[in-house]
Enzyme design. Structure first.
Site, PDB file in Angstrom:
ATOM      1  CG  ASN A  40      10.567   0.905   2.133  1.00 16.68           C
ATOM      2  OD1 ASN A  40      12.074   1.396   1.808  1.00 16.68           O
ATOM      3  ND2 ASN A  40       9.787   1.610   2.068  1.00 16.68           N
ATOM      4  N   GLY A  74      -4.908   0.695  -6.488  1.00 17.38           N
ATOM      5  CA  GLY A  74      -6.356   0.586  -6.129  1.00 17.38           C
ATOM      6  C   GLY A  74      -6.405  -0.055  -4.615  1.00 17.38           C
ATOM      7  CB  SER A 125       6.651 -53.498   7.437  1.00 15.70           C
ATOM      8  OG  SER A 125       7.129 -52.537   8.002  1.00 15.70           O
ATOM      9  CG  ASP A 151      14.770   5.048   7.170  1.00 14.85           C
ATOM     10  OD1 ASP A 151      14.165   4.300   6.753  1.00 14.85           O
ATOM     11  OD2 ASP A 151      14.352   6.209   6.941  1.00 14.85           O
ATOM     12  CB  SER A 192      -1.054   0.194   1.061  1.00  9.17           C
ATOM     13  OG  SER A 192      -0.171   0.372   2.433  1.00  9.17           O
ATOM     14  CG  ASP A 241       3.316  -1.726   3.089  1.00 13.90           C
ATOM     15  OD1 ASP A 241       3.383  -1.285   4.172  1.00 13.90           O
ATOM     16  OD2 ASP A 241       2.735  -2.215   2.254  1.00 13.90           O
ATOM     17  N   GLY A 242       5.383   2.584   1.200  1.00 17.92           N
ATOM     18  CA  GLY A 242       6.310   3.311   0.552  1.00 17.92           C
ATOM     19  C   GLY A 242       6.432   2.990  -0.925  1.00 17.92           C
TER      20      GLY A 242
END
Lengths: 640, 321
Positions: free
Chosen positions: A170, A118, A546, A173, A37, A40-41
């Site tokens: 991201n 969007g 077995s 910093d 979005s 988030d950058g």
């Protein structure tokens, strides 16, 4: 560092433009998708990539500086997000915001970025952007970590079959470039990625705003040895495997300028073609040989996936638009009923039974969609019951076409397995689909009845079915370890069942004794039951002596590839006999028990078990943990 | 015994050994070219009366070459349409005639009869000049000939608002662009279904950048209007734009005296509306060099785009190409 690099390119342009052009001419193309979005950058990142690759002109930069002062969020500093945003203005003008494409290039590559800003239409837009992407950059805010939307984006990336994924962590910093924070996010993401079938990804710590780890390695993250984002984008493989697949080309247009020429034009979806190659036209199945590969600039000796060509054939076979030309030795399947994943794009919901137009490759046919088997909550990945699909919903359905078409599963070939659905009345594109497989005729008659299959059941449990077969001498510790292992799996939310002598011999197999033929039948039944349980989506733990290789191999061959995990619980006979928890060895030695393995009946140790446990070296707990780790270490792959 | 397991029956057969590939990986221009050709063919195959808008500039030159490649050895199965304003550079008209002749394609020139009757010109009528000649002219031509799809040279890198333009842009029977009617475009699949009177604009070079266009012209040796190359030409300076005096219809302001300057044009259009740049770039590499080192974006030379950013969007809604 970034400055130096850019200077070098500018110098080359200024001093030797022809050398620059020569280099530019050899560039490859990477199409990628950015997901995340605004928060988030993402816009900042795209703006930064454009800026760092010198795609911003002085007049644009002047406008950007002015806008940054007026509208920016960076206190007067350049706000790169404004380069690509403009969302507010667009909304005011009533313009749909869907997929925007941005372009930049470095000295190695040209890039096309699909940006899907969007929110309400997110699924539709992202699926559209992802359909043409070679790679995806999934953004995460380092402060927030893996969010619901990260999972949603990743699921769609995986669904659309994008195999090259970057996790761009991201705003590093803002967490003081903490390696611990980075590692924590990566670990959390990895666990999720494996669940949805993203087999590999590259995590990069970065700050798009400050330009750290974008074009050059950042001095702020000395602990990170991987590539900066731009270098990863420059080096990611493009369409690397399409050429290695069998030849496929959907015929777009029959080129017939005169009676002497008849060519078939199309874009090669996969493989390689040369004059002399045998091809098969589908769905007719007629074969011929390629005579020429015709282009305006001369005939080609070969053409590869991704090229638009015109082929002529040696024989006059009937081929028209909509047909597929394919390698005669490896033609695609032809069918008229399929299972597919559908993504719904329209305000009007998908209604089962209504005929839609389906366009796949260059073929358009009428298609009826069955009731969804389930729909997927893209936020939680839960499978939910559904009677129809609404806007932006994703579900799995069966489709019945009015004519057979040539196809490949979407996972094999996007061009022959991806389709759109068109409403016959409004002419809108109402959905997109990914073909899974064809339904066979016998199944078709009652195809409503086969709504749930093994993959569905396994996916519902979020696990890969397995048969973990523990073999070893009596008293070796099989049941103890199997019990611990089952507890461990259960604690992790796995769905399991344990089959051992106790719960089988007393019921299902109570008619069997210990003679060799009874032992064979005993294992046969256990293997068949295991198969049914694996079909139910369970992780089945089988704890049986077995002793014979042949029976264990029979069991292995009943299961799907990779499903059978043989575990040899190895305890030396002397040690097992010394433990003799149930007193059986004593009875056998005394002749009271016949055909006792190790005493008067042989034990054939596995030659190549998937897992080998030496109980003289490992405690039961450690053995269970080891098996668990091995099981989980293999990528679980639900629903694929 | 290695009995095949269930899943192996579904795995693809091994591909027989064959001669090693000689073709290197496709370059970005090869991928763009293949995509453009695919779009041309798809529209031609699915629409009834396609046409290619030919505006004589460098983008049209590339489009024409791509169309020829898409349908070779046949001629592109559609005519060229020039929506004329009568105010183009003379060199453009010469190029138009030459390309029509060389391609063997039909050339339709449409001039809005109403604009002719009213003597619409760039000196007296401002934006009406563009509206009447181009926007209205294009609608008239499409209606008159019954075209249902028109290829245009729009590129997504040209301007912010074009970044999200579809490859196939749907227009109502009234030629309006309605954002709600635009269709999602996945993979290489285009939905060309439409009702009576509805049309498409198709943009085969959507994903090309200005540099790609120049690089392709250079590589393919595509003829372009000589005005792209520097030459000494008569110009006057108006509002910071260098306007070339191309014929005697040019109205000089009092005191204005054309000066001979070494100039060239980065875009082609109506000569009184197209600004030149001072340049000595006389070869394609020099033009590309100048473009790469340029500090202003391409469209700045077009007087028409100088109003606010939303202008393109508005024009598009009204039917401007």
């Amino acid at each position: 560092m970034a400055e130096t690099y850019e200077m070098a390119v500018s110098d080359l342009i200024a001093q030797d433009i022809e050398a620059y052009l020569d280099a530019h001419q050899k560039k490859s193309l990477l199409r990628f998708l950015t997901c995340g979005s605004v928060d988030d950058g993402k816009s900042t990142l795209i703006g930064r990539l454009l800026y760092d690759s010198k795609m911003i002109f002085e007049d644009q930069l002047a406008a950007l500086e002015a806008d940054s002062k007026k509208l920016g969020t960076q206190g007067g500093d350049i706000d790169f997000a404004l380069l690509v945003d403009g969302l507010a203005a667009e909304r005011e003008q009533g313009i749909t915001i869907d997929v925007a494409y941005r372009f930049f290039s470095t000295d190695k590559r040209k890039f096309i970025v699909a940006d899907t800003p969007g929110h309400e239409q997110y699924t539709r837009n992202m699926v559209t952007g992802a359909s043409t992407a070679d790679a995806a950059v999934i953004l995460i805010d380092a402060r927030k970590g893996v969010l619901t939307q990260t999972r949603r984006h990743s699921y769609l990336v995986s669904l659309l079959g994008i195999r090259h994924v970057v996790l761009a962590i991201n705003k590093m910093d803002l967490v003081d470039w903490s390696q611990a924070r980075f590692d924590e996010i990566v670990a959390e993401y990895r666990a999720f990625a494996e669940k949805i079938g993203i087999k590999a990804f590259t995590a990069i710590p970065m700050s798009a705003l400050k330009g750290e780890n974008i074009t050059e390695p950042s001095a702020r993250s000395p602990w990170y040895a991987g590539p900066p984002l731009m270098r990863w984008l420059e080096d990611a493989p493009v369409e690397d495997d399409l050429r290695d697949k069998p030849f496929r080309m959907a015929v777009q247009w029959v080129n017939r300028p005169n009676l002497d020429f008849r060519g078939f034009s199309g874009l090669i979806a996969s493989g390689v073609i040369r004059p002399g190659d045998r091809i098969k036209a589908l769905p007719s199945g007629r074969e011929s040989t390629v005579e020429r590969i015709v282009t305006l600039t001369g005939d080609l000796p070969e053409a590869v996936a991704g090229q638009s060509v015109t082929l002529t054939l040696a024989d006059e076979i009937d081929v028209s638009r909509g047909d597929v030309l394919a390698a005669a030795s490896h033609p695609p399947a032809v069918a008229d009923q399929f299972e597919a994943t559908l993504v719904w794009f329209d305000d009007e919901p998908m209604l089962p039974g209504r005929p839609y137009l389906l366009k796949l490759g260059t073929r358009t046919v009428s298609a009826q969609v069955g009731e969804p088997k389930y729909k997927v909550n893209v936020n939680t990945l839960e499978q939910l019951a559904a009677r129809k699909l609404e806007l932006n919903e994703i579900g799995v359905c069966n489709l019945a076409l009015d004519a057979p078409i040539a196809f490949d599963p979407y996972a094999e070939n996007h061009d022959l397995g991806g389709f759109i659905l068109i409403d016959r009345i409004s002419n809108r594109t109402v959905g997109a689909g990914l073909l899974h497989f064809a339904l066979r005729r016998s199944q078709n008659i009652h195809w409503q009845a086969m709504d749930v299959d093994k993959a569905t059941r396994a996916a519902a449990k979020g696990q890969k079915p397995r048969v973990v077969w523990l073999t070893g001498l009596s008293g070796a510790g099989k049941s103890t370890i199997a019990n611990l292992l089952e507890k461990r799996l259960l604690a992790e939310g796995r769905h399991t069942y344990l089959l051992d002598g106790d719960n089988v011999r007393h019921g299902l197999n109570k008619d069997l004794g210990f003679a060799e033929e009874d032992r064979v039948e005993n294992i046969r039944r256990v293997a068949e039951v295991s198969k049914l349980m694996a079909d139910a989506g369970l992780i089945v733990l089988v704890s049986f002596i077995s002793p014979f290789r042949a029976e264990r191999r029979m069991a292995r061959e009943l299961m799907a590839d990779g499903e059978f995990v043989e575990v040899h619980i190895d305890t030396p006979l002397a040690e097992a006999e010394r433990r003799d928890v149930k007193g059986l060895y004593a009875k056998a030695r005394a002749g009271e028990l016949k055909n006792f393995t190790g005493i008067d009946s042989p034990y054939e140790a596995p030659e190549a078990p998937e897992i080998y446990i030496d109980t003289t070296q490992l405690s039961a707990e450690a053995a269970a943990e080891r098996i668990y780790a091995k099981l989980e270490g293999e990528t679980p792959d639900p629903g694929s | 015994m290695d009995a095949p397991k269930a899943t192996q029956a579904w795995a693809p057969d091994p591909i027989p050994a064959r001669a090693p590939l000689t073709a290197p990986m496709l370059t970005h221009l090869q991928r763009l070219e293949a995509e453009s050709i695919q779009i041309f063919r798809e529209v031609v195959a699915e629409c009834e009366r396609p046409v290619m808008l030919y505006s004589i500039g460098k983008d049209s030159a590339v489009m024409l070459r791509l169309a020829q490649k898409a349908f070779y050895p046949a001629k592109p199965p559609f005519p060229l349409l020039h929506v004329d304003t009568t105010w183009k550079f003379r060199a453009m008209y010469e190029m138009r005639e030459r390309m029509a002749r060389e391609s063997g394609m039909d050339l339709i020139v449409h001039q809005n009869p109403e604009a002719i009757a009213r003597g619409i010109n760039p000196f007296d009528h401002g934006s009406l000049h563009t509206d009447m000649w181009k926007t209205e002219g294009l609608k008239q031509a499409i209606d008159k000939h019954g075209f249902d799809a028109a290829f245009g040279g729009g590129r997504r890198d040209e301007e912010k608002s074009r970044a999200k333009e579809r490859i196939l842009s749907f227009r109502s029977a009234q030629h309006r662009w309605d954002p709600k009617l635009q269709r999602p475009e996945l993979w290489r699949l285009y939905n060309t279904r439409k009702g009576p009177g509805e049309t498409f604009r198709a943009f085969p070079i959507s994903n090309w950048t200005e540099l790609d266009i120049w690089q392709y012209i250079y590589l393919e040796d595509i003829p372009i209007v000589p005005l792209y190359f520097a030459g000494v030409r008569p110009v006057v300076e108006r509002d910071g734009n260098l306007i070339m005096v191309d014929d005697d219809r040019m109205r000089l302001l009092p005191g204005e005296v054309p000066q001979m300057k070494s100039i060239r044009f980065r875009t082609q259009g109506c000569y009184p509306l197209t600004g030149a740049v001072e340049s000595t770039a006389a070869t394609l590499p020099e033009i590309i060099q100048e473009m790469l080192l340029a500090t202003t974006s391409e469209r700045q030379g077009r007087v028409i785009d100088h109003d606010q950013a939303a202008s393109m969007e508005k024009k598009k809604q009204e039917g401007y190409f």
